[in-house]
Write an enzyme that holds these catalytic residues in place. Structure first.
Site, PDB file in Angstrom:
ATOM      1  N   ASP A 335      53.775 -19.642-100.854  1.00 22.97           N
ATOM      2  CA  ASP A 335      55.126 -20.035-100.475  1.00 22.97           C
ATOM      3  C   ASP A 335      55.378 -21.481-100.917  1.00 22.97           C
ATOM      4  O   ASP A 335      54.519 -22.356-100.750  1.00 22.97           O
ATOM      5  CB  ASP A 335      55.261 -19.908 -98.957  1.00 22.97           C
ATOM      6  CG  ASP A 335      56.647 -20.242 -98.456  1.00 22.97           C
ATOM      7  OD1 ASP A 335      57.581 -19.499 -98.770  1.00 22.97           O
ATOM      8  OD2 ASP A 335      56.784 -21.252 -97.743  1.00 22.97           O
ATOM      9  N   GLU A 371      55.531 -18.971-105.644  1.00 20.64           N
ATOM     10  CA  GLU A 371      56.973 -19.144-105.474  1.00 20.64           C
ATOM     11  C   GLU A 371      57.266 -20.514-106.086  1.00 20.64           C
ATOM     12  O   GLU A 371      56.969 -21.542-105.470  1.00 20.64           O
ATOM     13  CB  GLU A 371      57.371 -19.113-104.000  1.00 20.64           C
ATOM     14  CG  GLU A 371      58.879 -19.231-103.808  1.00 20.64           C
ATOM     15  CD  GLU A 371      59.273 -19.289-102.335  1.00 20.64           C
ATOM     16  OE1 GLU A 371      60.261 -18.628-101.971  1.00 20.64           O
ATOM     17  OE2 GLU A 371      58.603 -19.995-101.560  1.00 20.64           O
TER      18      GLU A 371
END
Length: 670
Positions: A335, A371
């Site tokens: 993330d 990401e």
């Protein structure tokens, strides 16, 4: 035997609590603490002992405690200077969770007393989960190198299993539910060979949610990176290991979504639960402002991990290795991964932490997915993570939606996304599978809501509809939200199927978010992180079975046709007298400059020839039926209808003319 410190017997390595023959060794990293204490608790959560660690090697405080072993509960306290404007939060009244804790006795729960300043502090021991000492460390062999996925399936564990009729009541909402035969059967049916679990490490709710009667449903607010959240894994790491073993036997790898970019301790006014109280300047990024230090907020959550610091790097690497070696996972989705490569000058793909992950003997064999953005300066880094990483491609999502929404001048952008997003990924030896393609993800509208809502509807989140993305490139087909109009319902179903067909027919690594294959809706909420309720829980009894079957058909069609899944960029050049791709207008002629720049262009044909496998794709986004001319396939074959995204009949004439239903993708095979 009463617990006691064995003088001068501790070791600085490994960090955390390690069971030894003569007790438990504790080792804690802190550059600025004057004292580190280990606090022991009984089964009734009463503090029974406070033991000062008597050893210090460099910045590691350590000590050996006799009289305890596996199963003992403990927390840490740290003393030192308290000066929040200088990044120092030492307060012995705050019980802290060991950053290397491997199991917790309960979940975190936010309480305002966790954030009180030292001069108003109360003892927080009763408010904080206790780490449970785990015996030994399984030294399992490194995994075999994980193959690139055929289909990634993003799963929020609790929402996915909470209402599943094939899961025992006591298992619903937990990781163990993923081993239920009907769930494994569903994974295999839709062709998911890689299941990506949304965060499972122990997290705390954001401070404002309690007053709203809400709780965090996604888990992107971690405190203990190596401890499973008891709400999802009451059986601890062993529960995960059993599930990963079973899924691997079924041909399915498990990837974890991990959040090594911030913690749930928030900004200066947030709770003190672990890293902040142990040594904030080591673990968090600070910037100087008017003589004081402020927490850098490149994550939008209040703090940012200091991934430049060797101690933070070690914490992350050790945590990742633990999830692989003991949890049996096959990889990770990082993330806000740009944080992992940030230094004082911005992002560096060769930053020490990223290099360490790539070169690690265990992690280098894993599937690594980035990401590739954060909210800080220069934070958007799509395509920059190098050969060993796959990357979420939000430009794919946006431009595919824009094409089907009807935006102008989209044919060229559609072609680029269909062919693997070469502008971002065709460099450094990378291949199309580096692009993780998706049309919807956990963050944003569900796929069904993309075609049913032109605007977000987030009032239930309690933030005045200010949260969540404003630019969704969505449309509602005439009415905002739910409707009984059969024509609109039919149009929405057609659009969903067209979006799915586009995804599966694109070069790259397709990703599907759980529930989008069955028509789930969140009522237009595009930021449902705090909706641990029927808004996010999948309603399996109302699943669109026809849509599930269609996704299974798409997955099988993709697997059966190398022309769709081949992992090389298209170039249009002849190989053995045959071009790998020809882009076609509706007239059946090769696209010219004027065709590409037709702002109102609605039809694109793609003739593919890979490994003697020929597929001709037609994309018609118009709302009326159109006709297209098919050039003959190479060789002596002829075209036949392989798959149609809509449920309408496609007429293919001997002359090569084909009827394209409105809002439809048609695949012809030779």
């Amino acid at each position: 035997m009463k617990p006691r410190l064995v003088p001068n017997a501790g070791r600085a390595d490994p960090l955390g609590a390690t069971v030894a023959a003569d007790g438990v060794n504790f080792a804690v990293y802190s550059e600025n603490a004057s004292t580190i204490l280990v606090c022991l608790f009984d089964e009734r959560d009463r503090e029974t002992d406070r033991i000062v660690l008597d050893g210090r090697d460099g910045h590691v405080h350590h000590g050996l405690v006799a009289g305890i072993g596996a199963g003992a509960r403990y927390g840490l306290r740290a003393d030192g200077r308290y000066a929040p404007d200088q990044g120092l939060f030492f307060d012995p009244e705050k019980l802290l969770v060991d950053p290397y804790a491997r199991r917790l006795d309960r979940a975190f729960a936010y309480d305002a007393r966790l954030a009180l300043p030292r001069d108003r502090a109360v003892d927080t021991a009763a408010l904080v989960p206790k780490a449970v000492i785990v015996a030994g460390r399984e030294n399992l062999a490194p995994p075999s190198r994980v193959p690139r996925p055929g289909l990634i399936y993003e799963v929020p564990v609790r929402a996915f299993t909470k209402r599943h009729p094939g899961v025992a009541t006591g298992q619903r909402g937990t990781v163990s539910a993923l081993s239920a035969p009907r769930i494994i059967e569903h994974f295999r049916k839709i062709g998911a060979d890689t299941v990506e679990l949304m965060p499972v490490a122990a997290w705390v709710d954001e401070w404002h949610l309690g007053n709203l009667g809400l709780t965090n449903a996604w888990g992107y607010n971690p405190i203990a990176y190596s401890a499973p959240d008891p709400r999802l894994m009451p059986g601890g790491m062993r529960e995960l290991r059993e599930v990963t073993d079973q899924l691997r036997q079924a041909g399915i790898n498990v990837v974890l979504d991990v959040v090594y970019n911030h913690t749930g301790e928030g900004d200066l006014s947030g709770p003190t639960l672990s890293l902040k109280g142990l040594d904030a300047p080591t673990y968090y990024q600070f910037a100087s402002e008017h003589g004081a230090l402020r927490l850098v907020n490149d994550t939008g959550t209040g703090n940012t991990l200091n991934c430049q610091h060797p101690a933070t790097q070690r914490l992350i690497i050790d945590s990742l290795r633990l999830w692989v070696r003991e949890g049996g996972v096959s990889g990770f989705r990082f993330d806000l991964a740009t944080i992992l490569g940030r230094d004082g000058n911005g992002f560096d793909a060769e930053a020490p932490l990223l290099q360490a992950i790539r070169k690690d003997s265990v992690l280098s064999r894993c599937l690594l997915i980035a990401e590739p953005w954060d909210v800080g300066p220069g934070g958007y880094q799509l395509g920059a993570f190098g050969r060993q990483f796959l990357e979420w491609n939000d430009r794919y999502r946006d431009e595919i939606r824009r094409f089907w929404r009807g935006d102008g001048d989209m044919l060229g952008r559609l072609a680029d996304r269909l062919s693997g997003s070469s502008q971002e990924f065709r460099h450094g030896g990378r291949r199309p599978t580096a692009s993780v393609n998706f049309v919807a993800a956990h963050d944003g509208f569900t796929l069904a809501d993309v075609v049913a809502y032109a605007n977000k509807h987030n009032a239930a989140n309690g933030e005045g509809n200010r949260d969540g993305h404003n630019q969704n490139y969505s449309w509602n087909n005439g009415v905002e939200g739910e409707t009984d109009d059969k024509a609109i319902i039919s149009a929405r179903r057609r659009d969903v199927r067209a979006l799915l067909a586009t995804l599966f027919f694109s070069r790259g690594t397709p990703m599907l978010t759980a529930g989008d294959e069955m028509g789930r809706t969140q009522g237009g909420n595009n930021n449902a992180y705090a909706q641990d309720n029927e808004v996010t829980w999948l309603d399996w009894d109302k699943a669109d079975v026809e849509l599930i079957d269609f996704v299974a058909q798409l997955a099988e069609f993709r697997r059966s046709h190398p022309a769709l899944s081949d992992d090389h960029f298209l170039n249009g050049h002849k190989h053995h007298g045959v071009r790998d791709v020809i882009w076609l207008s509706a007239a059946g002629t090769e696209m010219q400059i004027g065709d590409w720049h037709d702002a109102r262009g609605c039809v694109l044909g793609v003739q593919l020839n890979i490994e003697n496998n020929q597929v001709l794709l037609w994309f018609n986004r118009d709302r009326v039926e159109l006709k297209a001319k098919c050039p003959p396939p190479h060789g002596d074959g002829r075209w036949s209808v392989g798959l149609v995204s809509s449920q309408e009949h496609v007429k293919l004439e001997k002359s090569g003319q084909v009827t394209l239903p409105p809002r439809t993708v048609v695949a012809l095979v030779a």
